[in-house]
Design an enzyme around this catalytic site. Structure first.
Site, PDB file in Angstrom:
ATOM      1  N   LEU A 178      47.122  43.889  70.910  1.00  0.00           N
ATOM      2  CA  LEU A 178      48.390  44.315  71.495  1.00  0.00           C
ATOM      3  C   LEU A 178      48.782  43.211  72.464  1.00  0.00           C
ATOM      4  CD1 LEU A 178      47.766  48.093  72.345  1.00  0.00           C
ATOM      5  CD2 LEU A 178      49.074  47.157  70.431  1.00  0.00           C
ATOM      6  N   ASP A 179      50.042  42.780  72.420  1.00  0.00           N
ATOM      7  CA  ASP A 179      50.416  41.679  73.305  1.00  0.00           C
ATOM      8  C   ASP A 179      50.387  42.130  74.768  1.00  0.00           C
ATOM      9  OD1 ASP A 179      52.995  42.709  74.087  1.00  0.00           O
ATOM     10  OD2 ASP A 179      53.828  41.969  72.212  1.00  0.00           O
ATOM     11  N   ARG A 180      50.491  41.188  75.653  1.00  0.00           N
ATOM     12  CA  ARG A 180      50.277  41.437  77.077  1.00  0.00           C
ATOM     13  C   ARG A 180      51.158  42.558  77.618  1.00  0.00           C
ATOM     14  NH1 ARG A 180      50.473  36.779  81.835  1.00  0.00           N
ATOM     15  NH2 ARG A 180      49.991  38.172  83.593  1.00  0.00           N
TER      16      ARG A 180
END
Length: 276
Positions: free
Chosen positions: A133-135
């Site tokens: 999951l991106d930041r």
């Protein structure tokens, strides 16, 4: 396409934080197993990826480089892959409610907060994120040292469902949301959404499922309609949800959840009562 908002729930079953569904890998010290299976069961990578490491000469057994794919090893052997010493630990499975500004990696050269920081001291075993999951994306993330399961859950051929709650800068019309159902064309190929549902009391927010894991897929699908995602949360993965898991907290998967995942990707189930 309508949906009402549900309220947040507090974590009720606190015992789930402390009771892992651990499956011991029931190999004796002298039993021989294929080295790619050893590497996968140590949580390093999948068996197919292990074969690549072996062929590249990046695997050592008792100090000697091995390149033969059919090599067999024993539990008591010293196996090193790409400089990392491996051992057959019990399988462990965790579900994390990832916070914003947390990096989906096991470590970060910039010393930013990682998902491993959020489960620090959770288990004495090394686990790895299943996918990313991106930041700025929050929500459900699985972590495990079960290399075969992790690989198959991420492999596109198994079409694992992921559901997201999406908030956009500008509201999307019903026609635009229906385009997701029909499929849209992105720079790396067509993309399609499923079960697209807009919130009744918040036209900026909708839910959508996808069966792919392409980089920034949801964000790029929204950008197709000329707006941007302002908030993105994964609320479901492979049938698992965030029920009773607050932001930044985690729980161990239950035995039936582990075996449901394994059956979903055509792996044999584990007999936890017998410790395998």
């Amino acid at each position: 396409m309508s949906k009402g908002k549900g309220g947040n729930k507090n974590y009720k079953n606190k015992a789930d934080y402390k009771k892992p569904a651990k499956a011991d890998q029931n190999y004796s010290q002298d039993e021989e197993i294929r080295i790619n299976k050893f590497i996968a069961h140590a949580g390093f990578c999948s068996r197919r990826e292990a074969d690549t490491y072996i062929s590249a000469g990046k695997v050592q057994v008792n100090g000697e480089v091995v390149t033969e794919l059919g090599t067999k090893v024993r539990r008591k052997d010293t196996v090193v892959v790409d400089g990392q010493n491996l051992s057959l630990e019990p399988f462990v499975y965790l579900l994390l409610h990832k916070s914003k500004d947390v990096i989906t990696t096991t470590d970060d050269e910039k010393d930013r907060t990682t998902v491993m920081d959020q489960i620090e001291s959770a288990t004495g075993h090394r686990v790895y994120p299943v996918g990313r999951l991106d930041r700025n994306t929050t929500g459900l993330l699985l972590l495990t040292n079960d290399g075969d399961l992790a690989h198959r859950l991420m492999h596109p051929s198994y079409s694992v469902r992921k559901t997201y709650q999406v908030r956009t800068d500008n509201p999307l019309s019903e026609a635009q949301l229906e385009q997701f159902l029909d499929g849209i064309e992105l720079e790396d190929g067509p993309a399609k959404g499923y079960n697209v549902v807009q919130f009744v009391d918040d036209p900026h927010t909708f839910e959508m499922s996808v069966f792919e894991g392409r980089n920034r897929l949801i964000r790029r699908m929204v950008e197709f309609h000329g707006t941007e995602v302002t908030k993105l949360k994964r609320i479901e993965y492979a049938g698992l949800t965030l029920k009773d898991v607050p932001m930044g907290r985690w729980r161990f998967l239950r035995q039936n959840e582990v075996n449901n995942l394994r059956k979903m990707v055509k792996l044999e189930t584990l007999d936890f009562n017998k410790g395998n």
